[in-house]
Design a protein around this motif. Sequence first.
Motif, PDB file in Angstrom:
ATOM      1  N   VAL A 115      30.561  17.785  43.999  1.00 22.46           N
ATOM      2  CA  VAL A 115      31.260  18.552  45.027  1.00 22.46           C
ATOM      3  C   VAL A 115      31.074  20.037  44.732  1.00 22.46           C
ATOM      4  N   ALA A 116      30.485  20.766  45.660  1.00 24.14           N
ATOM      5  CA  ALA A 116      30.280  22.194  45.469  1.00 24.14           C
ATOM      6  C   ALA A 116      31.599  22.948  45.585  1.00 24.14           C
ATOM      7  N   MET A 117      31.758  23.986  44.775  1.00 21.40           N
ATOM      8  CA  MET A 117      32.931  24.846  44.911  1.00 21.40           C
ATOM      9  C   MET A 117      33.006  25.407  46.324  1.00 21.40           C
ATOM     10  N   LEU A 118      31.851  25.741  46.907  1.00 29.54           N
ATOM     11  CA  LEU A 118      31.792  26.268  48.258  1.00 29.54           C
ATOM     12  C   LEU A 118      31.523  25.151  49.266  1.00 29.54           C
ATOM     13  N   SER A 119      32.175  24.034  49.054  1.00 28.39           N
ATOM     14  CA  SER A 119      32.092  22.921  49.987  1.00 28.39           C
ATOM     15  C   SER A 119      32.855  23.253  51.261  1.00 28.39           C
ATOM     16  N   GLY A 120      32.369  22.707  52.377  1.00 26.09           N
ATOM     17  CA  GLY A 120      33.087  22.848  53.632  1.00 26.09           C
ATOM     18  C   GLY A 120      34.158  21.795  53.830  1.00 26.09           C
ATOM     19  N   THR A 121      34.292  20.880  52.875  1.00 23.85           N
ATOM     20  CA  THR A 121      35.292  19.822  52.900  1.00 23.85           C
ATOM     21  C   THR A 121      36.011  19.825  51.561  1.00 23.85           C
ATOM     22  N   PRO A 122      37.336  19.770  51.523  1.00 20.88           N
ATOM     23  CA  PRO A 122      38.041  19.828  50.242  1.00 20.88           C
ATOM     24  C   PRO A 122      37.813  18.578  49.405  1.00 20.88           C
ATOM     25  N   ALA A 127      37.164  12.740  48.011  1.00 17.36           N
ATOM     26  CA  ALA A 127      37.533  11.660  47.093  1.00 17.36           C
ATOM     27  C   ALA A 127      37.905  10.382  47.835  1.00 17.36           C
ATOM     28  N   GLU A 128      38.289  10.490  49.095  1.00 24.36           N
ATOM     29  CA  GLU A 128      38.628   9.303  49.884  1.00 24.36           C
ATOM     30  C   GLU A 128      37.431   8.374  50.063  1.00 24.36           C
ATOM     31  N   SER A 129      36.219   8.886  49.843  1.00 30.73           N
ATOM     32  CA  SER A 129      35.011   8.069  49.959  1.00 30.73           C
ATOM     33  C   SER A 129      34.929   7.009  48.870  1.00 30.73           C
ATOM     34  N   GLY A 130      35.626   7.234  47.761  1.00 31.04           N
ATOM     35  CA  GLY A 130      35.522   6.329  46.625  1.00 31.04           C
ATOM     36  C   GLY A 130      34.301   6.574  45.764  1.00 31.04           C
ATOM     37  N   ALA A 131      33.521   7.601  46.067  1.00 28.30           N
ATOM     38  CA  ALA A 131      32.332   7.905  45.280  1.00 28.30           C
ATOM     39  C   ALA A 131      32.719   8.452  43.907  1.00 28.30           C
ATOM     40  N   ASP A 132      31.806   8.318  42.958  1.00 32.56           N
ATOM     41  CA  ASP A 132      31.975   8.974  41.660  1.00 32.56           C
ATOM     42  C   ASP A 132      31.671  10.460  41.840  1.00 32.56           C
ATOM     43  N   LEU A 133      32.663  11.303  41.597  1.00 32.76           N
ATOM     44  CA  LEU A 133      32.535  12.723  41.882  1.00 32.76           C
ATOM     45  C   LEU A 133      32.483  13.552  40.616  1.00 32.76           C
ATOM     46  N   TRP A 134      31.607  14.548  40.632  1.00 31.04           N
ATOM     47  CA  TRP A 134      31.652  15.669  39.707  1.00 31.04           C
ATOM     48  C   TRP A 134      32.056  16.895  40.530  1.00 31.04           C
ATOM     49  N   PHE A 135      32.552  17.931  39.859  1.00 31.86           N
ATOM     50  CA  PHE A 135      32.988  19.129  40.583  1.00 31.86           C
ATOM     51  C   PHE A 135      32.292  20.348  39.994  1.00 31.86           C
ATOM     52  N   GLN A 136      31.693  21.143  40.896  1.00 33.69           N
ATOM     53  CA  GLN A 136      30.963  22.340  40.469  1.00 33.69           C
ATOM     54  C   GLN A 136      31.819  23.588  40.616  1.00 33.69           C
ATOM     55  N   LEU A 137      31.690  24.472  39.641  1.00 38.01           N
ATOM     56  CA  LEU A 137      32.372  25.765  39.655  1.00 38.01           C
ATOM     57  C   LEU A 137      31.362  26.889  39.553  1.00 38.01           C
TER      58      LEU A 137
END
Length: 379
Positions: A115-122, A127-137
Amino acid sequence: MTEVTEAGQPSRPQSVAEFSDAACDVISPAAWDFISGGSGAERSVAANLRAFDNLYVAPRMLRDVSHVSTASRLVGTEASLPVAIAPMAYHGLVHPQSEAATARAAKTAGVPFTVAMLSGTPVERIAESGADLWFQLYWLRDRGATKELVSRAEAAGCQALMLTVDVPRLGRRLKDQRNGFALPPDVYAAHFRGEAAIGAQRASAEGSAVASHTTVMFDPSLAWSDIEWLRERTRLPLVVKGILTREDALMATRSGVDALVVSNHGGRQLDGAVPGLTVLPEIRAAVGDTVEVLVDGGIRSGSDVLKALARGADGVLLGRPILYGLAVGGESGVDAVLSLLREELETDLALSGCRTVGEAAHLTTYEFSASSSTGTASW
């Protein structure tokens, strides 16, 4: 996403690379330049692609490849491929379903989505997708905002943090400057409020509203002590993205990071920066097995993934082709890109005599140029 041939049969891209041409037809010219372009004369964009084109693999024979697995483990996350989706801002530029569609496709494919810090979706909605997420800063001038984002990522169930360190300021992306590029009203930085959220929509005297926005937000004073500060404030594995020298790779390991991404930011920062694939072997040799090593920049096929593994990578980040798939067909387009990549990689593993992703690390690779060839590694 599909077209119909004269014979009445649906046609679709037959390789990951072919999605680029299909996407160019449906993305606005300014958004296409923003996504596909780079900085300066785009020498590093071209060099990234050329680095893969000039690298060849010597396949092994009689290896019993009746069963081939593409399964991997990246930064503690089980993955069906040695691939994670790279952090990319503003997916809504190419499709209204935005990052949510990309994340759902990542879930289906079984690969991590950053997930990009500058994502257009919070991140909470992604996270509702259930995907394995990493978060970028990125490193922000507002330290409190950085802490808040880390807390949100942890609360949303993200499995790793990725700090991008190669943007003390934005590279001179000439196409964006000439286009006077700014985000449309329905695309904004969803993790922020007020001007921090919509600043990239404002016309800029510098030409690029995105560049002006990041100049205000990003802190160019980022130093190794800040990496240590971040390491002390999160329980998540920490990935540092943007390393291109063995010296910085060693500094990162001493700062307590768990993984590196060898990257020149897709050719979007320093124009003329060396491709990650080129320096990957020396960085792998410098850090050994003390940290995981990923690479990005110029990956357009399963063959490219195989080459990265053979050069020493534990896995890759896949960037632009994901947005091309999203533009062409939304969630199903991203799913098609990842399905093709799996098919290509599984075939190429078998053809090179590798039964697992790990065995690819033992392949011999050769770099060819117009004047000479150099063999590297051995099995």
